[in-house]
Enzyme design. Structure first.
Site, PDB file in Angstrom:
ATOM      1  N   CYS A  48       0.833  -1.206   0.000  1.00 29.23           N
ATOM      2  CA  CYS A  48       0.000   0.000   0.000  1.00 29.23           C
ATOM      3  C   CYS A  48       0.868   1.256   0.000  1.00 29.23           C
ATOM      4  CB  CYS A  48      -0.928   0.020   1.210  1.00 29.23           C
ATOM      5  SG  CYS A  48      -2.259  -1.197   1.120  1.00 29.23           S
TER       6      CYS A  48
ATOM      7  N   ASP B  46      -4.980  -5.916 -24.107  1.00 28.65           N
ATOM      8  CA  ASP B  46      -4.796  -5.772 -22.663  1.00 28.65           C
ATOM      9  C   ASP B  46      -3.408  -6.285 -22.307  1.00 28.65           C
ATOM     10  OD1 ASP B  46      -5.062  -5.534 -19.948  1.00 28.65           O
ATOM     11  OD2 ASP B  46      -6.616  -7.057 -19.714  1.00 28.65           O
TER      12      ASP B  46
ATOM     13  N   CYS C 268      -2.724  -1.075 -17.342  1.00 29.22           N
ATOM     14  CA  CYS C 268      -2.626  -1.014 -15.882  1.00 29.22           C
ATOM     15  C   CYS C 268      -1.477  -0.123 -15.428  1.00 29.22           C
ATOM     16  CB  CYS C 268      -2.470  -2.413 -15.297  1.00 29.22           C
ATOM     17  SG  CYS C 268      -1.020  -3.309 -15.882  1.00 29.22           S
TER      18      CYS C 268
END
Length: 398
Positions: free
Chosen positions: A95, A323, A350
């Site tokens: 994170c 993708d 992404c």
């Protein structure tokens, strides 16, 4: 006698040095930019406009170093207490933004994707990173765990191979990890924990099929098969592809890096039985799973192999959906796609930097960005998912 830290600093190595810095704008990668004594400092666990004390964690020389905020003297109004005790200096690498409100996280990600498009593609976009349903916690349906020398599973420390002995992870579905983390495992190994669409927890390749659903269909995937990590993302991306691809009955479409055929299922419905959808995927296992899931769609054909090796043998497409992995398509593949003259290209990305580079390459081939959306598919981290529509001869998105 001087300390080792001071000696290294005087020699040009700032590692372990504590800096008092004013934090500047967000940068791609989960940190913000500060400057100190003429050098750029990438500061993690800081926010734009803050004044912090930051310890230098990595200095390989040159014009920049990396640091971690250890004390906040002037905080941002959007700063909050992290949900996890490991979201701190020297902590978990998973994170990046637990110390920011969800709204601020999306603002930071929006700034990053806009900056990458401007810098790498010369496009000034008004794209906004959109929230997905489900909230900022409990969304990560796939977690990769590492095991230390004593057999304890955990998560990797930031930019390190060290394994942190976490008891749980707040961005994973509630109850998915504690039992797995409490058990001993093979020292030095890695494995994945997946929570499927039925809420079943799969760990260490237990052999049971992983059930996933999106676009009105169901897939039964083998353990380890790729699927979008946020439970709402696969369906969201399928909806955008359906809206933007606009393949017509009888047309030909490519689904590059197609996995088990999520987008192929959408394209097949558009081209109908008289059309053709070709899926190119390097994983034979994913293709096997996709052939089973889409067995009722004879217009879908499958090619196992690397896209760059297969592309030349395919018939010209009317529509392309791609993708690619985080590195993007790159110069050769962009050129190869454009040479075949599709009227629409839907690019799922992404990584905003890779997207920016690819959009710039498409522009050089005469394809312009005509629509763009971005999704906060990875809350608390710096990652996001973008979808771009490219068409020949159109002006760029303002």
């Amino acid at each position: 006698m001087r300390s080792d830290t001071r000696a290294r600093a005087e020699a040009g190595d700032w590692t372990d040095r504590v800096l008092d810095v004013e934090v500047g704008p967000v940068a791609h990668g989960g940190h913000c930019v500060a400057r100190h004594e003429g050098r750029v400092v990438f500061v993690r666990h800081a926010l734009p406009g803050e004044r912090v004390l930051a310890v230098v964690t990595e200095d390989t020389g040159g014009s920049f170093c990396r640091a971690d905020a250890i004390s906040v003297r002037v905080p941002h109004a959007g700063r909050v207490a992290p949900a996890c005790t490991w979201a701190r200096a020297g902590g978990c690498g998973g994170c990046d933004w637990q110390h920011a409100t969800p709204v601020l996280q999306r603002e930071l990600k929006t700034a990053v994707v806009r900056e990458q498009l401007s810098r790498l593609a010369g496009i000034d976009s008004d794209v906004e990173v959109e929230e997905l349903p489900g909230g900022p916690l409990g969304w990560r349906s796939r977690v990769r765990l590492a095991v230390d020398a004593e057999g304890r599973a955990g998560l990797r420390a930031h930019r390190s191979h060290d394994v942190l002995p976490v008891a749980d992870c707040p961005i994973a579905p509630e109850g998915a990890l504690p039992g797995v983390l409490a058990r001993p495992h093979a020292p030095g190994s890695e494995f994945e924990v997946v929570v499927d669409a039925d809420g079943i927890v799969h760990a260490e390749r237990d052999g049971a099929p992983v059930v996933q659903r999106a676009a009105g269909r169901e897939w039964r995937l083998r353990p380890g098969a790729f699927w979008q990590v946020h439970p709402e993302l696969a369906g969201t991306l399928a909806d955008v592809v359906a809206e933007w691809a606009q393949a017509r009955p009888g047309e030909s479409a490519w689904d590059l890096y197609g996995g088990a055929g999520l987008f192929a299922s959408v394209l097949a419905g558009q081209v109908g039985r008289d059309g053709e959808v070709t899926v190119v995927e390097s994983s034979a296992g994913a293709v096997d799973d996709g052939e089973v899931a889409l067995a009722d769609l004879p217009q879908v054909t499958w090619r196992v192999g690397r896209v760059e090796h297969v592309l030349g043998s395919l018939a010209d497409p009317d529509v392309v959906v791609a993708d690619p992995p985080r590195s993007g398509l790159g110069r050769a593949l962009v050129a190869g796609i454009c040479e075949r003259g599709p009227r629409r290209i839907v690019h799922v990305a992404c990584d905003p930097a890779a997207l920016g580079r690819d959009v710039g390459l498409f522009a050089a081939q005469g394809y312009r960005l005509t629509a763009l959306r971005a999704f906060d598919a990875f809350p608390m981290t710096h990652h996001m998912e973008c979808v771009a529509l490219l068409e020949p001869g159109h002006p760029g998105v303002a």
